[in-house]
Design a protein around this motif. Structure first.
Motif, PDB file in Angstrom:
ATOM      1  N   PRO A 116      40.083  45.688  40.659  1.00 29.97           N
ATOM      2  CA  PRO A 116      40.618  44.459  41.264  1.00 29.97           C
ATOM      3  C   PRO A 116      40.464  44.452  42.777  1.00 29.97           C
ATOM      4  CG  PRO A 116      42.405  45.962  40.737  1.00 29.97           C
ATOM      5  CD  PRO A 116      41.165  46.562  40.149  1.00 29.97           C
ATOM      6  N   LYS A 117      40.404  43.247  43.330  1.00 32.87           N
ATOM      7  CA  LYS A 117      40.385  43.111  44.783  1.00 32.87           C
ATOM      8  C   LYS A 117      41.787  43.202  45.372  1.00 32.87           C
ATOM      9  CE  LYS A 117      36.214  40.284  45.457  1.00 32.87           C
ATOM     10  NZ  LYS A 117      35.706  39.032  46.096  1.00 32.87           N
ATOM     11  N   ASP A 135      42.269  35.361  47.628  1.00 36.14           N
ATOM     12  CA  ASP A 135      40.870  35.346  48.076  1.00 36.14           C
ATOM     13  C   ASP A 135      40.384  33.907  48.256  1.00 36.14           C
ATOM     14  OD1 ASP A 135      38.560  36.638  48.908  1.00 36.14           O
ATOM     15  OD2 ASP A 135      37.732  36.828  46.887  1.00 36.14           O
ATOM     16  N   LYS A 154      40.892  38.578  39.789  1.00 30.64           N
ATOM     17  CA  LYS A 154      40.785  39.377  41.009  1.00 30.64           C
ATOM     18  C   LYS A 154      42.012  40.253  41.252  1.00 30.64           C
ATOM     19  CE  LYS A 154      38.078  35.678  43.158  1.00 30.64           C
ATOM     20  NZ  LYS A 154      37.899  34.806  44.328  1.00 30.64           N
TER      21      LYS A 154
END
Length: 237
Positions: free
Chosen positions: A151-152, A61, A75
């Motif tokens: 989580p991303k 990210d 993340k």
């Protein structure tokens, strides 16, 4: 969401991963294919900050895993091929421990544990100590633990091994839902039929080097992913 740039990892004189570059965008399920020892697990562990690497950069990210590993790990969720769990805890104690690590609120953790444990068929076993779990039950618990902080980026190494057909189907649904909500998934698998049906994009690695990457339909061409993979293996002989 995940950017791998010229990743190189050496074990002595052997290059486990050799100048690998990949990009996984939000909304994508990205499959990572290769023979045993091709460099898949090394790559996944490097992306999670578990393994240091010799050259290149990994961004989660937009954040460097080298420069700010804690921010990146907040993340990410990682499911290894053989999860090591604290077996002296019960299932729910372990999930609450993971939720504490990530600072998940009481209401959010309760809702997520309830949802995913029921969906994966583990709810009635949460009060049981993990040491009494089968391999498949441990895999289900690892999946729930990975999802508990929303989580991303979800990184998984052979996530379907040990899961029963119903749990495998449920996990596929969860994966697609996560990506539909803007997350991304990067996972390795030897089950090529699953990769072909589930993945938006595929990368094939051989002896640490990227062989091909792109949309699943493009990589597959007019044949099957299995045929493409076997042709690459034959070329290597």
């Amino acid at each position: 969401m995940l950017k791998i740039e010229h990743l190189t990892k050496n074990y002595g004189t052997k290059k486990a991963v050799d100048d690998l570059s990949l990009r996984i965008q939000p909304g994508e399920i990205f499959g990572f294919i290769g023979h045993n020892g091709a460099g898949k697990t090394t790559t996944l562990k490097a992306c999670c900050g578990i393994l240091q690497f010799d050259e290149g950069e990994i961004l989660v990210d937009g954040v460097s895993i080298k420069k700010d590993p804690i921010a990146c790990k907040g993340k990410i969720a990682y499911i290894p091929d053989n999860p090591d769990l604290y077996e002296f805890l019960t299932g729910v104690q372990y999930l609450n421990f993971v939720a504490d690590v990530y600072g998940v609120s009481a209401s959010d953790r309760e809702a997520r544990i309830d949802r995913y444990a029921r969906a994966l068929g583990l709810y009635d076993d949460l009060a049981t100590k993990i040491q009494a779990y089968s391999h498949g039950m441990k895999q289900k618990l690892a999946v729930i633990a990975a999802l508990i902080h929303a989580p991303k980026l979800l990184i998984m190494d052979e996530p379907f091994v040990g899961l029963d057909p119903k749990a495998s189907h449920t996990l596929k649904e969860i994966m697609r839902e996560m990506c539909d909500q803007g997350g991304a998934i990067f996972f390795s698998t030897h089950v090529l039929e699953v990769a072909e049906k589930l993945c938006d994009k595929i990368a094939i690695i051989r002896d640490g080097k990227l062989v091909i990457a792109g949309d699943t339909e493009t990589v597959r061409g007019d044949t099957s992913l299995e045929n493409v993979f076997l042709e690459l293996v034959e070329d290597d002989k």
